[in-house]
Design an enzyme around this catalytic site. Structure first.
Site, PDB file in Angstrom:
ATOM      1  N   ASP A  30      55.105  16.611  76.272  1.00 53.61           N
ATOM      2  CA  ASP A  30      54.150  15.825  77.049  1.00 53.61           C
ATOM      3  C   ASP A  30      54.909  14.728  77.803  1.00 53.61           C
ATOM      4  O   ASP A  30      55.824  14.102  77.286  1.00 53.61           O
ATOM      5  CB  ASP A  30      53.090  15.209  76.124  1.00 53.61           C
ATOM      6  CG  ASP A  30      51.861  14.736  76.892  1.00 53.61           C
ATOM      7  OD1 ASP A  30      50.792  15.351  76.754  1.00 53.61           O
ATOM      8  OD2 ASP A  30      51.981  13.737  77.649  1.00 53.61           O
ATOM      9  N   ASN A  88      41.461  18.787  73.661  1.00 52.03           N
ATOM     10  CA  ASN A  88      40.401  18.026  74.320  1.00 52.03           C
ATOM     11  C   ASN A  88      39.680  18.955  75.293  1.00 52.03           C
ATOM     12  O   ASN A  88      40.323  19.716  76.024  1.00 52.03           O
ATOM     13  CB  ASN A  88      41.001  16.828  75.062  1.00 52.03           C
ATOM     14  CG  ASN A  88      41.654  15.840  74.115  1.00 52.03           C
ATOM     15  OD1 ASN A  88      41.171  15.621  73.014  1.00 52.03           O
ATOM     16  ND2 ASN A  88      42.760  15.244  74.547  1.00 52.03           N
ATOM     17  N   GLY A  94      37.561  14.212  76.604  1.00 47.31           N
ATOM     18  CA  GLY A  94      38.782  13.528  77.004  1.00 47.31           C
ATOM     19  C   GLY A  94      39.785  14.411  77.712  1.00 47.31           C
ATOM     20  O   GLY A  94      40.962  14.051  77.851  1.00 47.31           O
ATOM     21  N   GLN A  95      39.336  15.577  78.196  1.00 51.13           N
ATOM     22  CA  GLN A  95      40.260  16.484  78.896  1.00 51.13           C
ATOM     23  C   GLN A  95      40.528  15.971  80.299  1.00 51.13           C
ATOM     24  O   GLN A  95      39.588  15.696  81.052  1.00 51.13           O
ATOM     25  CB  GLN A  95      39.652  17.890  78.958  1.00 51.13           C
ATOM     26  CG  GLN A  95      40.599  18.920  79.560  1.00 51.13           C
ATOM     27  CD  GLN A  95      40.038  20.345  79.484  1.00 51.13           C
ATOM     28  OE1 GLN A  95      38.865  20.559  79.146  1.00 51.13           O
ATOM     29  NE2 GLN A  95      40.881  21.312  79.808  1.00 51.13           N
ATOM     30  N   HIS A 101      44.989  23.584  76.934  1.00 49.73           N
ATOM     31  CA  HIS A 101      46.238  23.171  76.297  1.00 49.73           C
ATOM     32  C   HIS A 101      45.954  22.648  74.904  1.00 49.73           C
ATOM     33  O   HIS A 101      44.927  22.016  74.662  1.00 49.73           O
ATOM     34  CB  HIS A 101      46.987  22.118  77.123  1.00 49.73           C
ATOM     35  CG  HIS A 101      46.155  20.950  77.548  1.00 49.73           C
ATOM     36  ND1 HIS A 101      45.235  21.030  78.569  1.00 49.73           N
ATOM     37  CD2 HIS A 101      46.083  19.682  77.085  1.00 49.73           C
ATOM     38  CE1 HIS A 101      44.652  19.846  78.725  1.00 49.73           C
ATOM     39  NE2 HIS A 101      45.136  19.007  77.828  1.00 49.73           N
ATOM     40  N   HIS A 103      47.480  20.135  72.192  1.00 52.47           N
ATOM     41  CA  HIS A 103      48.448  19.085  71.862  1.00 52.47           C
ATOM     42  C   HIS A 103      48.934  19.338  70.432  1.00 52.47           C
ATOM     43  O   HIS A 103      48.121  19.551  69.528  1.00 52.47           O
ATOM     44  CB  HIS A 103      47.786  17.710  71.872  1.00 52.47           C
ATOM     45  CG  HIS A 103      47.246  17.259  73.192  1.00 52.47           C
ATOM     46  ND1 HIS A 103      47.910  16.362  73.995  1.00 52.47           N
ATOM     47  CD2 HIS A 103      46.092  17.559  73.838  1.00 52.47           C
ATOM     48  CE1 HIS A 103      47.184  16.117  75.079  1.00 52.47           C
ATOM     49  NE2 HIS A 103      46.078  16.827  75.015  1.00 52.47           N
TER      50      HIS A 103
HETATM   51  P1  5GP Z   1      44.370  16.003  78.186  1.00 48.83           P
HETATM   52  O1  5GP Z   1      44.116  14.566  78.534  1.00 48.83           O
HETATM   53  O2  5GP Z   1      43.819  16.915  79.243  1.00 48.83           O
HETATM   54  O3  5GP Z   1      43.967  16.397  76.803  1.00 48.83           O
HETATM   55  O4  5GP Z   1      45.935  16.162  78.166  1.00 48.83           O
HETATM   56  C1  5GP Z   1      46.702  16.246  79.317  1.00 48.83           C
HETATM   57  C2  5GP Z   1      48.108  15.869  78.908  1.00 48.83           C
HETATM   58  O5  5GP Z   1      48.983  16.335  79.905  1.00 48.83           O
HETATM   59  C3  5GP Z   1      48.338  14.352  78.786  1.00 48.83           C
HETATM   60  O6  5GP Z   1      48.787  14.050  77.476  1.00 48.83           O
HETATM   61  C4  5GP Z   1      49.384  14.053  79.850  1.00 48.83           C
HETATM   62  O7  5GP Z   1      50.321  13.101  79.429  1.00 48.83           O
HETATM   63  C5  5GP Z   1      50.030  15.418  80.064  1.00 48.83           C
HETATM   64  N1  5GP Z   1      50.529  15.639  81.412  1.00 48.83           N
HETATM   65  C6  5GP Z   1      49.865  15.431  82.579  1.00 48.83           C
HETATM   66  N2  5GP Z   1      50.636  15.799  83.623  1.00 48.83           N
HETATM   67  C7  5GP Z   1      51.803  16.257  83.087  1.00 48.83           C
HETATM   68  C8  5GP Z   1      52.994  16.781  83.676  1.00 48.83           C
HETATM   69  O8  5GP Z   1      53.150  16.907  84.888  1.00 48.83           O
HETATM   70  N3  5GP Z   1      53.989  17.153  82.823  1.00 48.83           N
HETATM   71  C9  5GP Z   1      53.869  17.030  81.453  1.00 48.83           C
HETATM   72  N4  5GP Z   1      54.898  17.417  80.717  1.00 48.83           N
HETATM   73  N5  5GP Z   1      52.745  16.547  80.885  1.00 48.83           N
HETATM   74  C10 5GP Z   1      51.738  16.159  81.685  1.00 48.83           C
END
Ligand code: 5GP
Ligand code: ZN
Length: 115
Positions: A30, A88, A94-95, A101, A103
């Protein structure tokens, strides 16, 4: 899918620090880690979220949960002490990236309930 940041990572149009890859899946660190180990595991196929999963996605989801995440947890040294897997889903979930994906977070104690 065009304009999807995780499709671009899967297609190597955007760089990432991959920790695992095969035909169906890529896992990468991440960008803003929330724990000492914070890996995102995604299907290469564009699936929006857990809420959008179809019967045809069973193989890739079970591969992620049964094979890929346990392997990553072992390799990252968090399998024994424990870790957290989070997907999420949707706005209130919180997505922020609309490509499925998981985590994988570890290396510190986790709190519950989440914020
Ligand atoms: P969400 O908030 O959708 O559950 O998680 C999205 C995750 O993607 C976040 O933890 C954010 O830090 C990560 N993220 C967003 N853009 C990028 C990217 O360009 N590269 C990487 N490695 N992580 C990303
Ligand atoms: Zn995508």
């Amino acid at each position: 899918m065009a304009d999807c940041i995780f499709c671009k990572i899967a297609n190597k149009e955007i760089p990432s620090t991959a920790v695992f890859e095969d035909e169906q899946v890529i896992a990468f660190k991440d960008l803003e880690p929330q724990a000492p180990v914070h890996v995102l595991v995604i299907p290469k196929k564009h699936i929006v979220s857990v809420g959008a999963l179809q019967a045809e996605d069973k193989d890739v989801v079970s591969h992620i949960l049964c094979d890929v995440i346990p392997k990553i947890a072992k390799e990252q040294g968090i399998a024994e002490k424990g870790f957290r897997v989070v997907a999420n889903t949707g706005a209130e979930g919180g997505q922020t990236v609309n490509h499925l994906h998981f985590h994988v977070l570890g290396g510190r104690s986790m709190q519950w309930p989440p914020g």
